[in-house]
Design a protein around this motif. Structure first.
Motif, PDB file in Angstrom:
ATOM      1  N   ARG A   1       0.856  -1.136  -0.100  1.00  0.00           N
ATOM      2  CA  ARG A   1      -0.025   0.044   0.435  1.00  0.00           C
ATOM      3  C   ARG A   1       0.941   0.921   0.001  1.00  0.00           C
ATOM      4  NH1 ARG A   1      -4.514  -1.961   4.741  1.00  0.00           N
ATOM      5  NH2 ARG A   1      -5.650  -3.168   3.363  1.00  0.00           N
ATOM      6  N   ALA A   2       1.742   1.088   0.777  1.00  0.00           N
ATOM      7  CA  ALA A   2       2.336   2.488   0.528  1.00  0.00           C
ATOM      8  C   ALA A   2       3.464   2.785  -0.382  1.00  0.00           C
ATOM      9  CB  ALA A   2       3.777   2.160   2.401  1.00  0.00           C
ATOM     10  N   ALA A   3       4.190   1.217  -1.354  1.00  0.00           N
ATOM     11  CA  ALA A   3       4.912   1.788  -2.464  1.00  0.00           C
ATOM     12  C   ALA A   3       3.488   1.978  -3.801  1.00  0.00           C
ATOM     13  CB  ALA A   3       5.035  -0.021  -3.039  1.00  0.00           C
ATOM     14  N   ALA A   4       2.342   1.694  -3.041  1.00  0.00           N
ATOM     15  CA  ALA A   4       0.903   2.103  -4.625  1.00  0.00           C
ATOM     16  C   ALA A   4       0.886   3.483  -3.919  1.00  0.00           C
ATOM     17  CB  ALA A   4      -0.318   1.127  -4.242  1.00  0.00           C
ATOM     18  N   GLU A   5       0.972   4.364  -2.967  1.00  0.00           N
ATOM     19  CA  GLU A   5       0.010   5.501  -3.011  1.00  0.00           C
ATOM     20  C   GLU A   5       1.077   5.515  -3.439  1.00  0.00           C
ATOM     21  OE1 GLU A   5       0.683   7.855   1.530  1.00  0.00           O
ATOM     22  OE2 GLU A   5      -0.442   6.261   1.593  1.00  0.00           O
ATOM     23  N   VAL A   6       2.381   5.757  -3.516  1.00  0.00           N
ATOM     24  CA  VAL A   6       4.087   6.775  -3.965  1.00  0.00           C
ATOM     25  C   VAL A   6       2.938   6.351  -5.729  1.00  0.00           C
ATOM     26  CG1 VAL A   6       6.297   6.981  -4.152  1.00  0.00           C
ATOM     27  CG2 VAL A   6       5.383   6.770  -2.061  1.00  0.00           C
ATOM     28  N   LEU A   7       2.979   5.680  -6.099  1.00  0.00           N
ATOM     29  CA  LEU A   7       3.538   5.212  -7.534  1.00  0.00           C
ATOM     30  C   LEU A   7       1.701   5.598  -8.386  1.00  0.00           C
ATOM     31  CD1 LEU A   7       5.236   1.452  -7.658  1.00  0.00           C
ATOM     32  CD2 LEU A   7       6.113   3.839  -8.592  1.00  0.00           C
ATOM     33  N   ARG A   8       1.138   5.225  -7.552  1.00  0.00           N
ATOM     34  CA  ARG A   8      -0.519   5.820  -8.304  1.00  0.00           C
ATOM     35  C   ARG A   8      -0.260   7.398  -8.923  1.00  0.00           C
ATOM     36  NH1 ARG A   8      -5.842   5.017  -5.824  1.00  0.00           N
ATOM     37  NH2 ARG A   8      -4.159   4.526  -4.196  1.00  0.00           N
ATOM     38  N   GLY A   9      -0.860   7.218 -10.495  1.00  0.00           N
ATOM     39  CA  GLY A   9      -0.588   7.910 -11.551  1.00  0.00           C
ATOM     40  C   GLY A   9       0.555   8.452 -11.467  1.00  0.00           C
ATOM     41  N   ARG A  10       1.776   7.735 -11.513  1.00  0.00           N
ATOM     42  CA  ARG A  10       2.998   8.307 -12.071  1.00  0.00           C
ATOM     43  C   ARG A  10       3.994   6.558 -12.400  1.00  0.00           C
ATOM     44  NH1 ARG A  10       3.844  10.530  -6.211  1.00  0.00           N
ATOM     45  NH2 ARG A  10       3.529  12.768  -6.172  1.00  0.00           N
ATOM     46  N   GLU A  11       4.982   7.112 -12.948  1.00  0.00           N
ATOM     47  CA  GLU A  11       5.017   6.347 -14.114  1.00  0.00           C
ATOM     48  C   GLU A  11       6.762   5.639 -13.831  1.00  0.00           C
ATOM     49  OE1 GLU A  11       5.634   6.379 -18.054  1.00  0.00           O
ATOM     50  OE2 GLU A  11       3.544   7.505 -18.412  1.00  0.00           O
ATOM     51  N   VAL A  12       7.276   4.737 -13.862  1.00  0.00           N
ATOM     52  CA  VAL A  12       8.697   4.524 -13.823  1.00  0.00           C
ATOM     53  C   VAL A  12       9.017   4.984 -14.267  1.00  0.00           C
ATOM     54  CG1 VAL A  12       9.854   2.509 -13.675  1.00  0.00           C
ATOM     55  CG2 VAL A  12       8.210   1.910 -12.578  1.00  0.00           C
ATOM     56  N   HIS A  13      10.739   5.104 -14.571  1.00  0.00           N
ATOM     57  CA  HIS A  13      11.803   5.687 -14.934  1.00  0.00           C
ATOM     58  C   HIS A  13      12.165   5.266 -15.648  1.00  0.00           C
ATOM     59  CE1 HIS A  13      15.386   7.320 -16.191  1.00  0.00           C
ATOM     60  NE2 HIS A  13      15.238   8.425 -15.871  1.00  0.00           N
ATOM     61  N   PRO A  14      12.198   5.161 -17.340  1.00  0.00           N
ATOM     62  CA  PRO A  14      13.032   4.504 -18.397  1.00  0.00           C
ATOM     63  C   PRO A  14      13.628   3.320 -17.946  1.00  0.00           C
ATOM     64  CG  PRO A  14      12.575   6.678 -19.083  1.00  0.00           C
ATOM     65  CD  PRO A  14      12.186   6.622 -17.533  1.00  0.00           C
ATOM     66  N   ASN A  15      14.470   4.116 -17.879  1.00  0.00           N
ATOM     67  CA  ASN A  15      15.632   2.551 -17.293  1.00  0.00           C
ATOM     68  C   ASN A  15      15.964   2.203 -16.038  1.00  0.00           C
ATOM     69  OD1 ASN A  15      16.666   4.937 -19.286  1.00  0.00           O
ATOM     70  ND2 ASN A  15      18.144   6.116 -17.810  1.00  0.00           N
ATOM     71  N   VAL A  16      14.418   2.460 -15.512  1.00  0.00           N
ATOM     72  CA  VAL A  16      14.363   1.527 -14.360  1.00  0.00           C
ATOM     73  C   VAL A  16      13.642   0.089 -14.393  1.00  0.00           C
ATOM     74  CG1 VAL A  16      13.954   1.443 -11.707  1.00  0.00           C
ATOM     75  CG2 VAL A  16      15.241   3.182 -12.885  1.00  0.00           C
ATOM     76  N   ARG A  17      13.582  -0.940 -13.550  1.00  0.00           N
ATOM     77  CA  ARG A  17      13.298  -2.240 -13.773  1.00  0.00           C
ATOM     78  C   ARG A  17      12.374  -2.158 -12.960  1.00  0.00           C
ATOM     79  NH1 ARG A  17      18.102  -3.711 -15.072  1.00  0.00           N
ATOM     80  NH2 ARG A  17      18.396  -4.864 -13.365  1.00  0.00           N
TER      81      ARG A  17
END
Ligand code: SF4
Lengths: 419, 171
Positions: free
Chosen positions: A308-324
């Motif tokens: 949940r904590a991670a999802a809160e940060v990721l919601r509506g955002r995108e993982v950086h193109p250089n990162v898996r």
């Protein structure tokens, strides 16, 4: 003379009135655990005794989690040795699809109760101290002996009392607290001791954060960690079991080897840089450290609250193109609960993969091994050289929010740096 | 028991992930594991180490995971004994349980240069550096641990106990 909760549990297990640090006692065991890496050796050693049956099948548990779903033939063979022995002996066993990482699965199934003495052939067995029990890791041969006799010997450890005071800032979780603590006392700061986590901050801390803290007691060299029992623990346990238990508390005049007070008021989210968990810095002080991979999961931070904590940060955002970004729930139950809440969608929309539960990359097993020169931010518990892959790869430990923020920004980052 | 051998010196906090990385944990065979022992710290170590050699290290040797593969790999490489300033608890138990001689002797570690020859008497707890002629007292194992060593490892001790109990119930 008063006793610490650890001393009380060990005295009871040994059938004596009291124990003193340094005593060697033989204690009765409530649970004996192994996994797919350590079980084959334990089983081989157990069989050498000539005994046909383990001491009590209801107190012996096997959890396949390190290299399963099997990554190759040898890991399949190891899992098979364990599965067949578990079935033949009628012990507790948690198969794929009904399980996950041992230290997430056992508490979820009400197997780690206050007052218990638990040993496991995995160093993070110390995790269960969050439930007010004495729980510690050993090697395969010690576990083999325990499967035979139902007992083990323990040198009663002295206790290092940690007292957390002040006001806990928002965004600081159990992982930040324990990394900060290890940064302060060092990777041998608790060598051969028990870390007793106390103080007003702990009294308010959610159970999952306590679990994450206790999980890393071993990273300070401690035999284990232990928490006082309270309503927070009780409420958590009420959800998973109705088995009776006897909680213990330390006497006010108990003797401590050392007392360390930690004021958390000015804390910020932290990271541990390579190659020791004690190399701790505020995440926002790290400049321009680009990364290739982020792992969110493990027995430290693979619970629903972590996702949940991670999802809160990721919601509506995108993982950086250089990162898996690899997100791995700690158990099948966490996986299902996360999916029901729609967290899986948030991860996948952000460009992460959301895997089945496994230890996988945490120990450089599979599902995210890192290459020469790569850098990975991980919510796991060890950043030793070579732990997640190539010997020259770098591992940076953090809590789930820092990991998620780093995945978005493509570098080691504090969540406050996201706009 | 007495051992004599050439030393390889390592630092503090040598963890079990570098003693034997997890990618090799799919076997527990000592000879196979020995091919990779310490390779993440020194890739040439597995080919350099000779039967009888002694590993010397700083504090907290063997910290980290509970993998018994770590002392098994060291034993498989033919290392005769390990001398460190201190050990992580799980590694210490594992080494004793499988019969890998280990002792604590901080002064000997401090004074030593890699390659020095040592004479080690684990029963008496004495270490002699043959280059300097200096002798050091090592920390004694507790009587409980000595019993395990004397029985020939933990499972031998448990085996004796199991047999004794079977005898009792038969009689
Ligand atoms: S998640 Fe990592 S630390 Fe936890 S049990 Fe698995 S391998 Fe060990």
């Amino acid at each position: 003379m008063g006793q610490t909760m650890t001393e009380k549990i060990l005295a009871k297990g040994a059938g004596v009135d009291e124990v003193t640090p340094g005593d060697i006692v033989e204690v009765n065991l409530d649970l004996v655990m192994t996994n797919d890496v350590t079980a084959p050796l334990s089983i081989r050693e157990f069989q050498k005794t000539g005994l046909e049956k383990v001491f009590d099948p209801s107190k012996v548990v096997f959890v396949p989690d390190h290299f399963v779903p099997a990554k190759d033939i040898r890991s399949a063979e190891n899992a098979k040795i364990m599965r067949e022995f578990a079935h033949e002996q009628g012990t507790l066993y948690f198969e794929l699809g009904r399980a996950g990482i041992e230290h997430v699965v056992l508490p979820e199934n009400g197997l780690t109760l206050p007052g218990d003495i638990i040993i496991g052939a995995d160093s993070h067995t110390c995790t269960y101290g969050a439930f007010n029990c004495f729980s510690t890791g050993m090697g395969s041969t010690d576990i083999a002996a325990a499967m035979a006799t139902g007992t083990t010997w323990i040198r009663v450890p002295p206790t290092l009392k940690l007292v957390y005071t002040g006001t806990l800032p928002e965004d600081i979780g159990g992982k930040d607290l324990i990394l900060h603590t290890i940064g302060q006392i060092g990777v041998d700061g608790g060598l051969n001791m028990v870390l007793e986590f106390t103080g007003p901050v702990i009294d308010q801390l959610p159970q999952d954060d306590r679990i994450a803290m206790c999980n890393m007691a071993i990273e300070a060299g401690a035999d284990t960690g232990i928490f006082p029992f309270d309503d927070i623990t009780k409420t958590w346990l009420d959800e998973v079991t109705d088995r009776p238990y006897e909680a213990v508390a330390s006497d006010p005049d108990a003797h401590y080897e050392r007392v360390v007070e930690i004021d958390v008021t000015n804390l910020k989210p932290v990271v541990a840089l390579p190659h020791l968990p004690s190399n701790v810095h505020f995440a926002d002080s790290i400049e321009d450290m680009t990364i290739n991979q982020v792992v969110i999961g493990s027995c430290t931070n693979g619970r629903l609250s972590d996702l949940r904590a991670a999802a809160e940060v990721l919601r509506g955002r995108e993982v950086h193109p250089n990162v898996r970004l690899i997100v791995i729930p700690g158990s099948q139950k966490v996986h299902r609960d996360a999916s029901k809440e729609g967290l899986d969608d948030i991860f996948m929309e952000a460009g992460a993969i959301f895997s089945t539960s496994t230890c996988g990359p945490c120990l450089g097993g599979y599902m995210g091994v890192i290459a020469d020169g790569e850098r990975c931010v991980s919510t796991t518990n060890r950043n030793f050289r070579g732990r997640m892959g190539h010997r020259s790869a770098e591992i940076i430990l953090s809590g789930p929010k820092v990991a998620a923020a780093s995945a978005v920004l493509g570098r080691v980052a504090d969540p406050s740096q996201l706009n | 028991m007495q051992y004599q051998g050439k030393t390889w010196k390592f630092g503090d906090d040598i963890d079990t992930d570098v003693i034997i990385p997890a990618r090799y944990l799919l076997t527990s065979d000592g000879e196979e594991l020995a091919q990779y022992v310490m390779e993440d710290l020194d890739p040439s170590f597995p080919s350099k180490v000779q039967a009888g050699d002694i590993i010397v290290a700083g504090k907290n040797f063997g910290c980290g995971s509970s993998r018994e593969h770590a002392p098994i790999a060291i034993q498989g490489a033919g290392v005769s004994c390990v001398i460190a300033k201190s050990y992580a608890r799980i590694f210490y138990r594992n080494a004793i349980n499988i019969g890998l001689p280990i002792i604590e002797c901080p002064e000997a570690v401090d004074d030593l240069e890699e390659g020095d020859e040592l004479e080690v008497d684990t029963t008496e707890g004495v270490v002699v550096n043959t280059r300097t002629g200096k002798s050091y007292d090592a920390t004694q194992h507790s009587p409980y641990v000595q019993q395990i060593i004397q029985a020939g490892g933990l499972m031998a001790a448990v085996g004796e106990r199991v047999k004794a109990q079977a005898g009792e119930s038969a009689g």
